[in-house]
Structures are given as structure tokens and as C-alpha cells.
Scaffold this active site. Structure first.
Site, PDB file in Angstrom:
ATOM      1  N   CYS A 196      67.741 -43.957   1.103  1.00 24.07           N
ATOM      2  CA  CYS A 196      68.015 -43.077   2.248  1.00 24.07           C
ATOM      3  C   CYS A 196      68.465 -41.701   1.785  1.00 24.07           C
ATOM      4  CB  CYS A 196      69.081 -43.705   3.135  1.00 24.07           C
ATOM      5  SG  CYS A 196      68.447 -45.155   3.928  1.00 24.07           S
ATOM      6  N   GLU A 197      67.590 -41.027   1.114  1.00 20.42           N
ATOM      7  CA  GLU A 197      67.817 -39.669   0.637  1.00 20.42           C
ATOM      8  C   GLU A 197      66.465 -38.977   0.684  1.00 20.42           C
ATOM      9  OE1 GLU A 197      70.502 -37.949  -0.848  1.00 20.42           O
ATOM     10  OE2 GLU A 197      71.763 -39.603  -0.178  1.00 20.42           O
ATOM     11  N   TYR A 230      67.144 -34.312 -12.192  1.00 20.67           N
ATOM     12  CA  TYR A 230      66.764 -33.053 -12.846  1.00 20.67           C
ATOM     13  C   TYR A 230      65.262 -32.807 -12.871  1.00 20.67           C
ATOM     14  CZ  TYR A 230      67.730 -36.356 -16.749  1.00 20.67           C
ATOM     15  OH  TYR A 230      67.851 -37.452 -17.561  1.00 20.67           O
ATOM     16  N   GLY A 288      67.598 -36.209 -29.308  1.00 20.56           N
ATOM     17  CA  GLY A 288      66.991 -35.199 -28.437  1.00 20.56           C
ATOM     18  C   GLY A 288      65.522 -34.960 -28.700  1.00 20.56           C
TER      19      GLY A 288
HETATM   20  C1  LIG Z   1      75.323 -37.824 -29.003  1.00 20.59           C
HETATM   21  C2  LIG Z   1      73.943 -38.169 -28.585  1.00 20.59           C
HETATM   22  N1  LIG Z   1      73.066 -38.579 -29.510  1.00 20.59           N
HETATM   23  C3  LIG Z   1      71.802 -38.919 -29.181  1.00 20.59           C
HETATM   24  C4  LIG Z   1      71.359 -38.850 -27.875  1.00 20.59           C
HETATM   25  C5  LIG Z   1      69.962 -39.251 -27.577  1.00 20.59           C
HETATM   26  O1  LIG Z   1      69.192 -38.294 -26.947  1.00 20.59           O
HETATM   27  P1  LIG Z   1      67.648 -38.558 -26.748  1.00 20.59           P
HETATM   28  O2  LIG Z   1      67.489 -39.800 -25.969  1.00 20.59           O
HETATM   29  O3  LIG Z   1      67.168 -37.373 -26.018  1.00 20.59           O
HETATM   30  O4  LIG Z   1      67.069 -38.690 -28.129  1.00 20.59           O
HETATM   31  C6  LIG Z   1      72.235 -38.414 -26.881  1.00 20.59           C
HETATM   32  C7  LIG Z   1      71.797 -38.315 -25.482  1.00 20.59           C
HETATM   33  O5  LIG Z   1      72.429 -37.870 -24.588  1.00 20.59           O
HETATM   34  C8  LIG Z   1      73.565 -38.073 -27.245  1.00 20.59           C
HETATM   35  O6  LIG Z   1      74.446 -37.666 -26.324  1.00 20.59           O
END
Ligand SMILES: Cc1ncc(COP(=O)(O)O)c(C=O)c1O
Length: 428
Positions: free
Chosen positions: A349-350, A322, A236
């Protein structure tokens, strides 16, 4: 000397002509540098630590081979991702299998191939892993994915650690699940996992979750005598938008997280677990650029100017899904004044197939120009579809002036290869 946009010594306009568009282009050097930063700033500094690249961000055989060569592990989330990794000869013991609803067949594949860890996402999965492992005569190492009830400040579609998330085992169920798991003979509970969401840009979000998990670890040790050996804090780690915000070093996230884990373990008298991370976007997001050819241009008085490109939501669903924002340049008109504001539209086509709003471009933008959209290395190719029967683009890696084709462009025939007409349909 050409004024064209360049990536790692390769002229992107020439690449567009050579391979056609849309085209995903990746800087191999940048991917490798990111892996090395993780090694230097995290793995080498914390004994027993691991880093698993979250392959859902971008996965091809070539990508797997880079991750393997750089010494990282791999996070896979389906039988398909696992299959690809094994095809790339990725060592199974360096693979972690995720998934909120793993199929029995996927668990069998994982156990059979000897993946390093299975991250359990719901209680019933433990019995399946235990049963499958018993049949194979093995003991499978697992982690429990905990929902730490921490809400990351990111788009709600990419939040995963809040109460009510579809991912993970609810916090209050963990003691019961641990008790049950440690009584089983064919699974070995190594510890816990959490993943808070994607595109997180504040390290304090991780600290909140560390506080929750370390308290849980302490309660489990006191209540059940269970000692946590491993803690995986997920991925993340956000990247910059290429304009105002820059990508932070991995240590911006991992240093405070490690400090907090150490401090909390000291407070609770817990042995320090080995810690793992799972970066996806942080490794590949900025390494990728998508090239498009400009087609229809519509100036709508009182509204906007649409510049349509030969791709869109089929090769990059994120703006429509998103509201992801991107930056772009006209690759063959670099250095010119940008005196026109346009909306970059995809060709699906959206009406929602808009890639970029309010993009400044040179006033003489015209059909045939090459538009380069930056930071498309994560969750573009991996989320691509064949909507409107559009063939998926090719993927090219560039490095020190050389380009290699790592995924061929799909053909129209590829789109129908698995189909049968009504007369040749199979009765099964
Ligand atoms: C369990 C898990 N680990 C790691 C990631 C990697 O996330 P990111 O690409 O934001 O680092 C994700 C992404 O959905 C995930 O579900």
C-alpha cells in the site's frame, strides 16, 4: 522441450509451482564461480591477501557454508549476522566485524568468539574494545575505518567514503586516534580500512582512495613510527544491469588497486601491507532471480499499463529506496515478441511500490504468468520486511538441475509468533 526460462538446468516455472511465489532462486554454481574467480585472480596472486564476503548482501546458513567451503572470509555488521555465521559453524577467525554504532553486547560477542578483526568506526569504540578485551584477558586485533573523502559516482544513499559520511573516522583525526590506540594494552592496531560505497563501476575511484590512505600511512610512519600491516579496501564492486553494461571481472578493480598500492609504497619507502577486499553484490547479485505471479492488470488510457505481482517493496525495497533498475522476463512466455510496455507494480500500500518501469513484455501477458526479475541476489532478501504483514518468501538454491530449499517461506503464524494480545501481554 519447454520454452520456459531455465536457471542451471531448473525450469523456473516449475519451481514457482512447486514452492509458490514470490520466490528467491539462487544459482549456487554462479556464487561458487564468483568465489573461485576471487581466489584465482586476487587471493592466489597477492601474498597475504584476504577476501571477506560482505554478508549484508545476502546471508543464510547455506550461504555461509558456501563461503566457508570456498575458503573466503566473512564481513558481518551486527550481532545477528555474527550469530548466524557462528550457527553455521563459520570459523570466527575468518570473520571481520563492522558497524558504525556497535553495541557493547556485540563487541563482547565478537571478542568472546574470537573474530579475526574488529573494524573500528568511531573513537569511543576503541575504549570499549580495550575494556572488554581486558576483562576477557585478550588482545583484540583491530583496523581503523578511515573516511578517505572520496566521493564514489553512485547513488548518494550508497556513497560511504565522502567527507561528511556517517561511516568512518574523519581523516584529520587519524593521527590522534593511532597515537592513542598504540598506547593501549588490549587492542592491537593492524591497519586501516575504507569502503567507498556500493555499485562502483570505475576502478579509478579506488585509486583515489589508495592515494589518500598511502599518504596517511607514510605520515604515520614518519610522525609516530607506526607501520601499517594491513589495508582493507572494502567492497562496492559493481555489477552490470544485464542489458548494456556487463559485470567486470574482479581483476578490473583489484589489479589497478594492487599496482597503485605497490607503487605508492615503493615511493614512500613503506613495506607492502597485506590487502583485503569485501565484495558483496559482486558475488551474489547476479546469482539471484525473484519469481512472482502476475495478478491484476490495469490498462489506463493515456497513462500506462500496470502489471501487478504478488510481491514488491517488502521483498525488494531497492527500486523504492534508491531507484534501482531491474530487467525481467515472463518466464512461461520466453521467445515471444515483446510488443507491450508495462509498469510492474508491487502489492504494497504505497504508490512508490513500483518494481520496474517501461518493461517490454509479450502482448498476451495475463494473470497467472510468472515474472522473473533478474539480478536480485544482493540486498533483496537481506532487506526484506513484513510490511503489510506479508510473509517473507522462501529461498531456493539450484545447481545442475537440482533444487534445494534453504529458507522456508514464512507463514501467517510466523508473523504473530512474538506478539501478545492485551490480556496476555507481559508486565516486565
Ligand atoms: C564495510 C562494507 N564492506 C563491504 C560492503 C559490500 O558492498 P557491495 O555489496 O557493494 O560489494 C559494504 C556494503 O555496504 C560495506 O558497508
Amino acid at each position: 522441450m519447454s520454452n520456459n526460462l531455465n536457471l542451471d538446468g531448473c525450469d523456473l516455472v516449475k519451481l514457482a509451482l512447486k514452492y509458490g511465489t514470490p520466490l528467491y532462486v539462487f544459482s549456487q554454481g554462479m556464487i561458487e564461480r564468483r568465489c573461485r574467480e576471487i581466489k584465482e585472480q586476487f587471493l592466489n596472486r597477492h601474498e597475504g591477501s584476504h577476501a571477506y564476503y560482505a554478508s549484508k548482501a545476502f546471508l543464510t546458513l547455506a550461504m555461509c557454508q558456501i563461503i566457508e567451503k570456498e575458503g573466503l572470509g566473512l564481513d558481518v555488521v551486527s550481532g545477528g549476522e555474527l550469530h548466524l555465521a557462528l550457527k553455521a559453524s563459520f570459523p570466527a577467525e575468518r570473520i571481520v566485524l563492522h558497524g558504525n554504532n556497535k553495541l557493547r553486547q556485540e563487541i563482547e560477542m565478537a571478542v568472546e568468539s574470537g573474530v579475526g578483526r574488529i573494524v573500528v568506526d568511531w573513537e569511543g569504540e576503541i575504549d570499549i574494545i580495550d575494556e572488554v578485551s581486558k576483562i576477557k584477558g585478550q588482545k583484540t586485533p583491530i583496523l581503523l575505518r578511515v573516511t578517505p573523502e572520496v566521493k564514489a559516482m553512485t547513488h548518494k544513499y550508497i556513497q560511504t567514503g565522502h567527507r561528511g559520511s556517517k561511516f568512518g573516522i574523519p581523516l584529520e583525526r587519524i593521527p590522534y586516534v593511532v597515537k592513542k590506540t598504540i598506547s593501549l594494552s588490549n587492542v592491537e592496531l593492524k591497519g586501516f580500512h575504507f569502503h567507498l560505497g556500493s555499485q562502483i563501476d570505475d576502478y579509478r575511484t579506488y585509486l583515489e582512495a589508495v592515494d589518500v590512505i598511502t599518504k596517511l600511512m607514510s605520515d604515520l610512519r614518519e610522525g609516530l613510527g607506526y607501520t601499517t600491516e594491513e589495508l582493507d579496501i572494502g567492497g562496492g564492486f559493481g555489477i552490470g544491469n544485464g542489458e548494456g553494461s556487463l559485470t567486470k571481472p574482479i581483476s578490473y578493480f583489484t589489479d589497478p588497486a594492487m599496482e597503485r598500492i605497490k607503487a605508492r609504497c615503493l615511493t614512500f619507502g613503506l613495506p607492502l601491507p597485506s590487502v583485503a577486499i569485501e565484495p558483496g553484490r559482486w558475488i551474489t547479485g547476479e546469482a539471484g532471480i525473484t519469481l512472482y505471479t502476475v495478478g491484476a492488470i490495469k490498462e489506463i488510457p493515456g497513462s500506462c499499463t500496470y502489471v501487478s505481482v504478488d510481491g514488491g517493496m517488502a521483498d525488494n525495497i531497492r527500486p523504492a529506496l534508491y531507484g534501482a533498475r531491474y530487467r525481467a522476463e515472463v518466464a512461461n512466455k520466453m521467445g515471444r515478441d515483446k510488443d507491450k510496455i508495462v509498469t510492474v507494480a508491487g502489492r504494497c500500500c504505497e504508490s512508490g511500490d513500483i518494481l520496474i518501469e517501461d518493461l517490454p513484455v509479450p502482448g498476451d501477458i495475463e494473470p497467472g504468468d510468472i515474472l522473473a526479475v533478474f539480478n536480485t541476489g544482493a540486498y533483496s532478501y537481506s532487506m526484506a520486511s513484513n510490511y503489510n504483514m506479508l510473509p517473507k518468501p522462501a529461498v531456493v538454491f539450484v545447481d545442475k538441475g537440482e533444487d534445494i530449499l534453504v529458507v522456508e517461506r514464512e507463514t501467517y503464524d510466523d508473523l504473530v509468533v512474538k506478539q501478545r494480545g492485551i490480556r496476555s501481554a507481559l508486565r516486565v
